[in-house]
Design an enzyme around this catalytic site. Sequence first.
Site, PDB file in Angstrom:
ATOM      1  N   GLY A  25      33.636   8.226  11.272  1.00 12.30           N
ATOM      2  CA  GLY A  25      32.623   7.257  11.712  1.00 12.30           C
ATOM      3  C   GLY A  25      31.470   7.070  10.741  1.00 12.30           C
ATOM      4  O   GLY A  25      30.508   6.367  11.064  1.00 12.30           O
ATOM      5  N   ALA A  26      31.516   7.708   9.581  1.00  9.50           N
ATOM      6  CA  ALA A  26      30.376   7.614   8.650  1.00  9.50           C
ATOM      7  C   ALA A  26      30.831   7.769   7.211  1.00  9.50           C
ATOM      8  O   ALA A  26      31.231   8.850   6.800  1.00  9.50           O
ATOM      9  CB  ALA A  26      29.341   8.687   8.977  1.00  9.50           C
ATOM     10  N   PRO A  75      24.474  10.801  -8.922  1.00  5.99           N
ATOM     11  CA  PRO A  75      24.559  10.032 -10.167  1.00  5.99           C
ATOM     12  C   PRO A  75      25.656  10.534 -11.116  1.00  5.99           C
ATOM     13  O   PRO A  75      26.381   9.741 -11.715  1.00  5.99           O
ATOM     14  CB  PRO A  75      23.155  10.187 -10.777  1.00  5.99           C
ATOM     15  N   GLN A  76      25.819  11.850 -11.234  1.00  5.80           N
ATOM     16  CA  GLN A  76      26.877  12.347 -12.135  1.00  5.80           C
ATOM     17  C   GLN A  76      28.256  11.969 -11.601  1.00  5.80           C
ATOM     18  O   GLN A  76      29.153  11.615 -12.361  1.00  5.80           O
ATOM     19  CB  GLN A  76      26.769  13.869 -12.316  1.00  5.80           C
ATOM     20  N   GLU A  77      28.427  12.049 -10.270  1.00  8.55           N
ATOM     21  CA  GLU A  77      29.716  11.643  -9.674  1.00  8.55           C
ATOM     22  C   GLU A  77      29.988  10.174 -10.021  1.00  8.55           C
ATOM     23  O   GLU A  77      31.108   9.798 -10.363  1.00  8.55           O
ATOM     24  CB  GLU A  77      29.666  11.834  -8.149  1.00  8.55           C
ATOM     25  N   GLY A 134      53.752 -11.106 -15.853  1.00 10.06           N
ATOM     26  CA  GLY A 134      54.690 -11.817 -14.983  1.00 10.06           C
ATOM     27  C   GLY A 134      55.275 -10.871 -13.943  1.00 10.06           C
ATOM     28  O   GLY A 134      54.605  -9.913 -13.519  1.00 10.06           O
ATOM     29  N   GLU A 180      28.865  -2.429  -2.887  1.00  6.01           N
ATOM     30  CA  GLU A 180      27.737  -2.989  -2.124  1.00  6.01           C
ATOM     31  C   GLU A 180      26.605  -1.966  -2.012  1.00  6.01           C
ATOM     32  O   GLU A 180      25.423  -2.309  -2.151  1.00  6.01           O
ATOM     33  CB  GLU A 180      28.215  -3.411  -0.717  1.00  6.01           C
TER      34      GLU A 180
HETATM   35  C1  FAD Z   1      41.207   8.063  -2.113  1.00 11.40           C
HETATM   36  C2  FAD Z   1      39.854   8.378  -1.558  1.00 11.40           C
HETATM   37  C3  FAD Z   1      39.203   9.533  -1.968  1.00 11.40           C
HETATM   38  C4  FAD Z   1      37.958   9.861  -1.421  1.00 11.40           C
HETATM   39  N1  FAD Z   1      37.385  11.077  -1.744  1.00 11.40           N
HETATM   40  C5  FAD Z   1      36.304  11.490  -1.031  1.00 11.40           C
HETATM   41  C6  FAD Z   1      35.818  12.819  -1.165  1.00 11.40           C
HETATM   42  O1  FAD Z   1      36.353  13.629  -1.953  1.00 11.40           O
HETATM   43  N2  FAD Z   1      34.770  13.214  -0.404  1.00 11.40           N
HETATM   44  C7  FAD Z   1      34.146  12.356   0.472  1.00 11.40           C
HETATM   45  O2  FAD Z   1      33.202  12.773   1.135  1.00 11.40           O
HETATM   46  N3  FAD Z   1      34.589  11.081   0.611  1.00 11.40           N
HETATM   47  C8  FAD Z   1      35.645  10.634  -0.102  1.00 11.40           C
HETATM   48  N4  FAD Z   1      36.121   9.361   0.070  1.00 11.40           N
HETATM   49  C9  FAD Z   1      35.452   8.463   0.991  1.00 11.40           C
HETATM   50  C10 FAD Z   1      34.694   7.308   0.311  1.00 11.40           C
HETATM   51  O3  FAD Z   1      33.576   7.798  -0.389  1.00 11.40           O
HETATM   52  C11 FAD Z   1      34.327   6.303   1.413  1.00 11.40           C
HETATM   53  O4  FAD Z   1      35.536   5.667   1.803  1.00 11.40           O
HETATM   54  C12 FAD Z   1      33.326   5.276   0.940  1.00 11.40           C
HETATM   55  O5  FAD Z   1      32.058   5.862   0.732  1.00 11.40           O
HETATM   56  C13 FAD Z   1      33.155   4.111   1.943  1.00 11.40           C
HETATM   57  O6  FAD Z   1      32.974   4.586   3.245  1.00 11.40           O
HETATM   58  P1  FAD Z   1      33.888   4.005   4.423  1.00 11.40           P
HETATM   59  O7  FAD Z   1      35.300   4.107   4.000  1.00 11.40           O
HETATM   60  O8  FAD Z   1      33.469   4.648   5.687  1.00 11.40           O
HETATM   61  O9  FAD Z   1      33.544   2.449   4.473  1.00 11.40           O
HETATM   62  P2  FAD Z   1      32.358   1.776   5.307  1.00 11.40           P
HETATM   63  O10 FAD Z   1      31.099   2.510   5.085  1.00 11.40           O
HETATM   64  O11 FAD Z   1      32.823   1.562   6.696  1.00 11.40           O
HETATM   65  O12 FAD Z   1      32.251   0.373   4.574  1.00 11.40           O
HETATM   66  C14 FAD Z   1      33.107  -0.754   4.871  1.00 11.40           C
HETATM   67  C15 FAD Z   1      32.567  -1.971   4.102  1.00 11.40           C
HETATM   68  O13 FAD Z   1      31.228  -2.262   4.553  1.00 11.40           O
HETATM   69  C16 FAD Z   1      30.364  -2.311   3.434  1.00 11.40           C
HETATM   70  N5  FAD Z   1      29.033  -1.829   3.780  1.00 11.40           N
HETATM   71  C17 FAD Z   1      28.704  -0.693   4.453  1.00 11.40           C
HETATM   72  N6  FAD Z   1      27.369  -0.570   4.527  1.00 11.40           N
HETATM   73  C18 FAD Z   1      26.843  -1.632   3.875  1.00 11.40           C
HETATM   74  C19 FAD Z   1      25.504  -2.080   3.602  1.00 11.40           C
HETATM   75  N7  FAD Z   1      24.444  -1.398   3.993  1.00 11.40           N
HETATM   76  N8  FAD Z   1      25.357  -3.242   2.919  1.00 11.40           N
HETATM   77  C20 FAD Z   1      26.415  -3.960   2.507  1.00 11.40           C
HETATM   78  N9  FAD Z   1      27.702  -3.578   2.739  1.00 11.40           N
HETATM   79  C21 FAD Z   1      27.906  -2.440   3.389  1.00 11.40           C
HETATM   80  C22 FAD Z   1      31.004  -1.405   2.393  1.00 11.40           C
HETATM   81  O14 FAD Z   1      30.520  -1.688   1.097  1.00 11.40           O
HETATM   82  C23 FAD Z   1      32.468  -1.707   2.591  1.00 11.40           C
HETATM   83  O15 FAD Z   1      32.796  -2.877   1.887  1.00 11.40           O
HETATM   84  C24 FAD Z   1      37.342   8.984  -0.501  1.00 11.40           C
HETATM   85  C25 FAD Z   1      37.988   7.806  -0.116  1.00 11.40           C
HETATM   86  C26 FAD Z   1      39.241   7.518  -0.606  1.00 11.40           C
HETATM   87  C27 FAD Z   1      39.944   6.296  -0.084  1.00 11.40           C
END
Ligand code: FAD
Length: 381
Positions: free
Chosen positions: A130-131, A241-243, A340, A368
């Site tokens: 959820g976050a 930032p490093q990530e 292609g 975003e």
């Molecule tokens: C392969 C993979 C590896 C990952 N590895 C890790 C990891 O090691 N550790 C970890 O903790 N996470 C990890 N993640 C999670 C990743 O960091 C999150 O998927 C990412 O931060 C987006 O969060 P969400 O998927 O909940 O999307 P959401 O937050 O639900 O976002 C959905 C859409 O809404 C947009 N949005 C949300 N808020 C705003 C806003 N304020 N303004 C404008 N647009 C907005 C987003 O930009 C996006 O386009 C990984 C994800 C994947 C798929």
Amino acid sequence: MERTLFEPEHELFRESYRKFLASHVAPHHDAWEEQGFADRSVWLEAGKQGFLGMAVPEEYGGGGVVDFRYNAIVSEETVHGQYSGLGFALHNDVVAPYLLSLANDEQKQRWLPGFCSGEIITAIAMTEPGAGSDLQGIKTRAVRDGDDWILNGSKTFITNGINADLVIVVAQTDPDKGAMGFSLFVVERGMPGFERGRNLDKIGLKAQDTAELSFSDVRVPGRNLLGTEGMGFIHLMHNLPQERLSIAVMAAAAMEFCLNTTIEYVRDRKAFGRPIGSLQNTRFVLAELATKTTAVRLMVDKFVELLNEDKLTAEEAAMAKWWSTEEQVDLINRCLQLHGGYGYMNEYPIAKAYVDARIQTIYGGTTEIMKEIIGRSMKLS
Ligand SMILES: Cc1cc2nc3c(=O)[nH]c(=O)nc-3n(C[C@H](O)[C@H](O)[C@H](O)COP(=O)(O)OP(=O)(O)OC[C@H]3O[C@@H](n4cnc5c(N)ncnc54)[C@H](O)[C@@H]3O)c2cc1C
């Protein structure tokens, strides 16, 4: 373009990392794609050869050199070989700085030798079902119980999630304190109540394990609190930032790789009796993409220098992250078009690059959110 970022010692390191990839990764990567994760043995070999924990002090078995150029080389060569199953960047670029800057001496003794040898594979767990972007919505909760903490909650999309022995978990410790109510905990393999869910089925990065993690009344000893209680977000802000630059480094390398593989392809492939490289559209597209690749390369190399000098700002890292990854996705899409139908076939590198790239604009903070970070710094309202 000639790069000025590296010294001869970096090139020697690059050479030995290439040899490591050729001997210990290339023969196995297809099998790892099938099984959905890399074998632990490759971590042990990487540790033995000095490719894990280059920035960790020598007393803990690390390289003892704080120089992100070594990290960049590992990422660049990994990307050039399309060995996307190796989670070394997450370990070296993302997790190491937390342990180096926040762990106390006792924690360093416990974790860093295994970190460098490859016996302890690491992960960081922020995202929850959820976050994601909205990290303040994290619900995983740690409640004090004597000297220990009782941890409950679930995380998702965690890189290295299946293989990880040590996971830095972001949890709420004081819901009344808003952003100051989060702390970091180190959860270790085998702690009762710590379970791994599915290895998630992704469209790309097939050999990289990405998992759900759950915590049910996990008793985390107080000595596994990382950093200061309540300062979890500050610690994240310091390290993100490093990530983000690490992701930009991969983007620049992927752009170069895909551009080169496409140039080779269009030289060979013929249509209407001549190489498609001789068509004006092909030349114009590749000229544009070469220009963009050069611009991304210049930015990324400069920012690696700034990071090394401890001068890279959060806004600059956000700029590098969103722009390089959006350019990467666009470049690969256009390079695939020049292939292609063959570009749609898995046996061509551009097809793999296409699916592997798509996550780049999302993880580590979406495009975003990066623009939000940059925009907010301008004090526009
Ligand atoms: C392969 C993979 C590896 C990952 N590895 C890790 C990891 O090691 N550790 C970890 O903790 N996470 C990890 N993640 C999670 C990743 O960091 C999150 O998927 C990412 O931060 C987006 O969060 P969400 O998927 O909940 O999307 P959401 O937050 O639900 O976002 C959905 C859409 O809404 C947009 N949005 C949300 N808020 C705003 C806003 N304020 N303004 C404008 N647009 C907005 C987003 O930009 C996006 O386009 C990984 C994800 C994947 C798929």
